[in-house]
Design a protein around this motif. Structure first.
Motif, PDB file in Angstrom:
ATOM      1  N   LEU A   3      40.215  49.924  48.737  1.00  0.00           N
ATOM      2  CA  LEU A   3      40.231  48.468  48.923  1.00  0.00           C
ATOM      3  C   LEU A   3      39.115  47.803  48.127  1.00  0.00           C
ATOM      4  O   LEU A   3      39.329  46.770  47.479  1.00  0.00           O
ATOM      5  N   SER A   4      37.940  48.381  48.152  1.00  0.00           N
ATOM      6  CA  SER A   4      36.808  47.811  47.424  1.00  0.00           C
ATOM      7  C   SER A   4      37.082  47.791  45.928  1.00  0.00           C
ATOM      8  O   SER A   4      36.797  46.798  45.238  1.00  0.00           O
ATOM      9  N   HIS A   5      37.631  48.880  45.426  1.00  0.00           N
ATOM     10  CA  HIS A   5      37.939  48.929  44.002  1.00  0.00           C
ATOM     11  C   HIS A   5      39.005  47.908  43.632  1.00  0.00           C
ATOM     12  O   HIS A   5      38.913  47.252  42.583  1.00  0.00           O
ATOM     13  N   GLY A   6      40.021  47.751  44.481  1.00  0.00           N
ATOM     14  CA  GLY A   6      41.061  46.766  44.207  1.00  0.00           C
ATOM     15  C   GLY A   6      40.511  45.355  44.138  1.00  0.00           C
ATOM     16  O   GLY A   6      40.860  44.568  43.256  1.00  0.00           O
ATOM     17  N   LEU A   7      39.623  45.017  45.077  1.00  0.00           N
ATOM     18  CA  LEU A   7      38.997  43.684  45.076  1.00  0.00           C
ATOM     19  C   LEU A   7      38.102  43.504  43.863  1.00  0.00           C
ATOM     20  O   LEU A   7      38.103  42.436  43.217  1.00  0.00           O
ATOM     21  N   GLU A   8      37.350  44.541  43.513  1.00  0.00           N
ATOM     22  CA  GLU A   8      36.482  44.453  42.335  1.00  0.00           C
ATOM     23  C   GLU A   8      37.303  44.254  41.069  1.00  0.00           C
ATOM     24  O   GLU A   8      36.932  43.463  40.188  1.00  0.00           O
ATOM     25  N   SER A   9      38.421  44.962  40.962  1.00  0.00           N
ATOM     26  CA  SER A   9      39.285  44.833  39.789  1.00  0.00           C
ATOM     27  C   SER A   9      39.831  43.412  39.657  1.00  0.00           C
ATOM     28  O   SER A   9      39.829  42.829  38.566  1.00  0.00           O
ATOM     29  N   LEU A  10      40.308  42.861  40.760  1.00  0.00           N
ATOM     30  CA  LEU A  10      40.852  41.499  40.730  1.00  0.00           C
ATOM     31  C   LEU A  10      39.765  40.475  40.416  1.00  0.00           C
ATOM     32  O   LEU A  10      40.012  39.485  39.714  1.00  0.00           O
ATOM     33  N   TYR A  11      38.567  40.710  40.919  1.00  0.00           N
ATOM     34  CA  TYR A  11      37.454  39.808  40.621  1.00  0.00           C
ATOM     35  C   TYR A  11      37.123  39.853  39.124  1.00  0.00           C
ATOM     36  O   TYR A  11      36.907  38.820  38.478  1.00  0.00           O
ATOM     37  N   ALA A  12      37.086  41.051  38.564  1.00  0.00           N
ATOM     38  CA  ALA A  12      36.799  41.195  37.140  1.00  0.00           C
ATOM     39  C   ALA A  12      37.873  40.544  36.277  1.00  0.00           C
ATOM     40  O   ALA A  12      37.583  39.993  35.206  1.00  0.00           O
ATOM     41  N   LEU A  13      39.118  40.585  36.730  1.00  0.00           N
ATOM     42  CA  LEU A  13      40.226  39.951  36.002  1.00  0.00           C
ATOM     43  C   LEU A  13      40.245  38.437  36.175  1.00  0.00           C
ATOM     44  O   LEU A  13      41.011  37.746  35.504  1.00  0.00           O
ATOM     45  N   GLY A  14      39.426  37.924  37.083  1.00  0.00           N
ATOM     46  CA  GLY A  14      39.398  36.482  37.331  1.00  0.00           C
ATOM     47  C   GLY A  14      40.452  36.019  38.304  1.00  0.00           C
ATOM     48  O   GLY A  14      40.707  34.817  38.436  1.00  0.00           O
ATOM     49  N   ALA A  15      41.053  36.950  39.037  1.00  0.00           N
ATOM     50  CA  ALA A  15      42.133  36.592  39.963  1.00  0.00           C
ATOM     51  C   ALA A  15      41.601  36.115  41.311  1.00  0.00           C
ATOM     52  O   ALA A  15      42.284  35.379  42.025  1.00  0.00           O
ATOM     53  N   ILE A  16      40.380  36.528  41.685  1.00  0.00           N
ATOM     54  CA  ILE A  16      39.759  36.065  42.924  1.00  0.00           C
ATOM     55  C   ILE A  16      38.322  35.635  42.623  1.00  0.00           C
ATOM     56  O   ILE A  16      37.736  36.059  41.619  1.00  0.00           O
ATOM     57  N   ASP A  17      37.767  34.785  43.497  1.00  0.00           N
ATOM     58  CA  ASP A  17      36.413  34.275  43.277  1.00  0.00           C
ATOM     59  C   ASP A  17      35.385  35.058  44.097  1.00  0.00           C
ATOM     60  O   ASP A  17      35.700  36.105  44.676  1.00  0.00           O
ATOM     61  N   ASP A  18      34.171  34.533  44.152  1.00  0.00           N
ATOM     62  CA  ASP A  18      33.085  35.228  44.849  1.00  0.00           C
ATOM     63  C   ASP A  18      33.372  35.448  46.325  1.00  0.00           C
ATOM     64  O   ASP A  18      32.853  36.391  46.939  1.00  0.00           O
ATOM     65  N   ASP A  19      34.198  34.577  46.909  1.00  0.00           N
ATOM     66  CA  ASP A  19      34.546  34.689  48.327  1.00  0.00           C
ATOM     67  C   ASP A  19      35.871  35.411  48.539  1.00  0.00           C
ATOM     68  O   ASP A  19      36.463  35.331  49.615  1.00  0.00           O
ATOM     69  N   THR A  20      36.361  36.086  47.497  1.00  0.00           N
ATOM     70  CA  THR A  20      37.639  36.823  47.478  1.00  0.00           C
ATOM     71  C   THR A  20      38.848  35.923  47.706  1.00  0.00           C
ATOM     72  O   THR A  20      39.915  36.390  48.104  1.00  0.00           O
ATOM     73  N   ASN A  21      38.683  34.609  47.448  1.00  0.00           N
ATOM     74  CA  ASN A  21      39.823  33.702  47.527  1.00  0.00           C
ATOM     75  C   ASN A  21      40.571  33.697  46.200  1.00  0.00           C
ATOM     76  O   ASN A  21      39.970  33.865  45.127  1.00  0.00           O
ATOM     77  N   LEU A  22      41.869  33.493  46.269  1.00  0.00           N
ATOM     78  CA  LEU A  22      42.706  33.496  45.073  1.00  0.00           C
ATOM     79  C   LEU A  22      42.352  32.313  44.172  1.00  0.00           C
ATOM     80  O   LEU A  22      42.217  31.181  44.632  1.00  0.00           O
ATOM     81  N   THR A  23      42.167  32.576  42.879  1.00  0.00           N
ATOM     82  CA  THR A  23      41.910  31.516  41.907  1.00  0.00           C
ATOM     83  C   THR A  23      43.230  30.999  41.344  1.00  0.00           C
ATOM     84  O   THR A  23      44.307  31.565  41.595  1.00  0.00           O
ATOM     85  N   VAL A  24      43.154  29.937  40.562  1.00  0.00           N
ATOM     86  CA  VAL A  24      44.356  29.414  39.894  1.00  0.00           C
ATOM     87  C   VAL A  24      44.925  30.471  38.965  1.00  0.00           C
ATOM     88  O   VAL A  24      46.146  30.698  38.915  1.00  0.00           O
TER      89      VAL A  24
END
Length: 702
Positions: free
Chosen positions: A456-477
């Motif tokens: 789960l941590s790796h999945g969240l980190e990957s999405l954050y690096a791709l710009g898909a989620i922000d610092d609060d793990t909320n979905l970006t545009v």
């Protein structure tokens, strides 16, 4: 062993000590030809028919119905039929049946369309990735589970147009199935009128029912119905000793069965078709080449009576469909079919006329190691549940036989069931889907098995690096845009970047090429001199397209050439290009571009120079796959930047980077697999400029 080794009862094969005697029949008795009977009679003869009233009563009175029934019992085709005939499609409602694979959704829709006597896409239709055959009048829709998830994500969170959602082959437990079950459990809290049918071919029914019951205040919202699916007994035979080469043993066993049948057509070997289970598409292609070579060189007369067919997920639909198409009116002229398949034929679809199964006992499954960031397709032993499913393919028409290319003691040591995908794969796509569905707390989402914290941590980190989620793990545009594509997040990010770089046509072609196994045909020749000459011809032909950066720009060159020349099958063969793969790439690219049009203007590089073309394509690639970067060290070997794992570029002749690429300092890759030389090997490799890493993913590399 040679093809002549097996003689039936020479001690090489050992009958199972637990061979099923259920519905035991005399193998020499006349066999009722089920598939030549009228469709109406076929429907009445299916095992599911005697449970029709019980199923309709249960759906009327329970919110969740779990149905246990083997593939071929008729549940996938008949249950939607029964529901439509009994009013569940009234008032504008529809029935949707999900499948884990697109070939299953397509073939089932075609079958039910034939039964209702309409045109595909009218009363009955299907929607799968890159293909849609439905209309506003469609009442029964077969879809992949990923498609239904995307519908809930993008257009209809409560799936309000459906009265019944049928989740078929739920026992396979892929990521989309688990996410869909969790979503349906959530929707049931808002829509008490929604009916959910969960179908499984294994006996884990209680686990599915308990999963839905856990959310209810009432004691029991569902029920279980068991349907006996196999119509004839299947004799299971094991090897006395393990085989040293499963591929050769598979081919030799299949040809031995055919030789015995030709000598004794009314004996136990019968005249039905043979289904061989192999772990990968590469194995399937190699087995067909090997079998064709054996019959051509050793027994040309046998070749006139056999046809070898492949079946795996990356084949175009028209090639997959050949396996399911039999003209019974021409049965005396039809060649005996030997079908080499991956586990795609294990469940979901029923291959007709199978009386013999050869089971290699192996399957290729995706595994992800969050500590190394490696996604690997690993060949592993199949489970006992899979072995039983495979054997069951042989018992539809008459008493059949299953040849397991391993010992009975080995079978007893196999895992009971295949581990769910959620416990062994990259969770980036899964998390992005949940975020798009509005699930803020991923850990609070109901799934049947909770994934590990590292995954789960790796999945969240990957999405954050791709710009898909922000610092609060909320979905970006950007993340919401990425979730609308029927591709994994890295490919979605790559496509969206192509709009900014104004090279969408080329990048969509590269993304499509990553969906097929290979664009290039491996050179083969009979003699040593023949192989050497073919290799020279291959290198000469490929050099016309090869780019010094490696595979990805080479793919773009091949696709651009096809757009300009419209090469036919013969010309593709002369250039060592896979005509079927190139056609599939064109279809997928066009679909991806239709998705991409929603987010910006589609442009092509046109008259750009070679250097300009190379730069923008590889920058787009880097925007999505920057996780997968390796650096050349002083010892002449490549090591991943993060984790410093030693990796090898695949020596395959189809690897352009390996055969034509320069010894670049930094490389990027799209796929890893266990190498034949040991260690981790890379596929789809290109050289990149390391400055792009800080430009495109500064929060990941700074």
């Amino acid at each position: 062993m040679s093809a002549s080794t097996y003689t039936g009862n020479d001690g090489f094969w050992k009958p199972s000590s637990t061979t099923s005697a259920r519905n035991k029949t005399d193998s020499n008795a006349p066999v009722f030809n089920f598939s030549s009977a009228p469709l109406a009679q076929q429907r009445l003869l299916l095992p599911i028919h005697k449970h029709k009233r019980q199923i309709l009563y249960s759906v009327e009175n329970f919110g969740v119905v779990v149905i246990v029934g083997e593939t071929a019992c008729g549940k996938s085709t008949q249950i939607p039929h029964y529901l439509m005939s009994n009013g569940w499609c009234d008032n504008g409602f529809q029935i949707v049946c999900t499948q884990p694979r697109r070939i299953a959704a397509q073939t089932l829709a075609a079958r039910v369309t034939k039964e209702v006597g309409r045109t595909l896409g009218t009363t009955v239709g299907y929607t799968v990735r890159f293909d849609n055959k439905t209309s506003e009048n469609t009442k029964i829709i077969y879809v992949t589970d990923g498609i239904l998830l995307r519908e809930a994500t993008l257009t209809d969170p409560l799936l309000s147009r459906y009265s019944v959602v049928m989740v078929d082959e739920a026992h396979e437990r892929n990521l989309n199935t688990d996410a869909l079950l969790g979503l349906l459990k959530k929707i049931r809290r808002k829509r008490q009128d929604l009916r959910i049918i969960v179908c499984s071919a294994t006996i884990d029914a209680q686990a599915f029912l308990d999963f839905f019951n856990a959310a209810e205040t009432t004691l029991n919202i569902g029920t279980i119905i068991s349907v006996d699916g196999r119509q004839h007994a299947v004799d299971v035979l094991y090897l006395d000793k393990p085989t040293s080469n499963y591929l050769r043993s598979t081919v030799e066993t299949a040809l031995s069965i055919c030789k015995l049948s030709s000598k004794n057509p009314k004996g136990v070997n019968g005249e039905g078709d043979i289904l061989c289970f192999l772990p990968s598409g590469e194995d399937v292609d190699e087995a067909i080449r090997m079998a064709q070579e054996v019959v051509d060189s050793q027994d040309p007369t046998l070749a006139n009576h056999l046809v070898f067919l492949p079946l795996y997920s990356k084949l175009p639909f028209n090639m997959q469909a050949r396996v399911f198409q039999i003209d019974e009116r021409d049965k005396h002229k039809t060649k005996r079919r030997i079908i080499f398949s991956t586990n795609i034929a294990e469940t979901s679809v029923t291959v007709p006329r199978i009386t013999h199964v050869i089971d290699s006992g192996l399957v290729k499954l995706p595994y992800f190691d969050p500590k190394t960031d490696f996604e690997r397709l690993i060949v592993v032993p199949s489970s006992q549940a899979s072995a039983k499913q495979r054997a069951g393919r042989a018992g539809r028409l008459q008493a059949g036989q299953c040849y397991r290319l391993y010992t009975e003691n080995f079978f007893l040591k196999l895992e009971k069931a295949t581990p769910p995908e959620i416990l062994r794969t990259n969770l980036s796509s899964f998390i992005l889907t949940l975020k798009a569905l509005g699930v803020d707390n991923i850990l609070g989402f109901d799934v049947m098995d909770l994934p590990g914290v590292d995954s789960l941590s790796h999945g969240l980190e990957s999405l954050y690096a791709l710009g898909a989620i922000d610092d609060d793990t909320n979905l970006t545009v950007l993340g919401m845009d990425m979730s609308s594509f029927p591709t994994e997040p890295r490919v979605s990010r790559m496509l969206l970047e192509s709009l900014r770089e104004e090279c969408s046509v080329e990048v969509a072609g590269v993304c499509a090429a990553l969906q097929v196994r290979s664009l290039f045909l491996t050179p083969r020749g009979g003699s040593s001199a023949g192989r050497q000459q073919q290799q020279l011809d291959y290198e000469s032909a490929i050099s016309e397209f090869a780019d010094s950066s490696g595979d990805h720009v080479t793919y773009a060159n091949v696709i651009s050439h096809q757009d300009d020349r419209r090469m036919d099958r013969e010309e593709c063969s002369e250039r060592f290009l896979d005509y079927v793969a190139i056609r599939r790439i064109s279809e997928v690219r066009d679909q991806l571009l239709r998705f991409l049009k929603k987010f910006g203007r589609i442009r092509s590089l046109g008259m750009a120079t070679v250097d300009e073309k190379r730069k923008v394509i590889l920058k787009c690639l880097t925007s999505g796959f920057f996780f997968n970067v390796a650096k050349l060290h002083n010892d002449g070997k490549y090591y991943t930047i993060r984790g410093t794992n030693h990796i090898l570029v695949s020596p395959s002749s189809s690897s352009i980077f390996h055969t034509h690429g320069s010894h670049a300092e930094y490389i990027i890759f799209c796929e890893t697999h266990d190498g034949s030389r040991g260690g981790m090997e890379l596929k789809n490799v290109s050289a990149i400029d390391p400055r792009w890493l800080r430009e495109l993913a500064p929060h990941y590399w700074n």
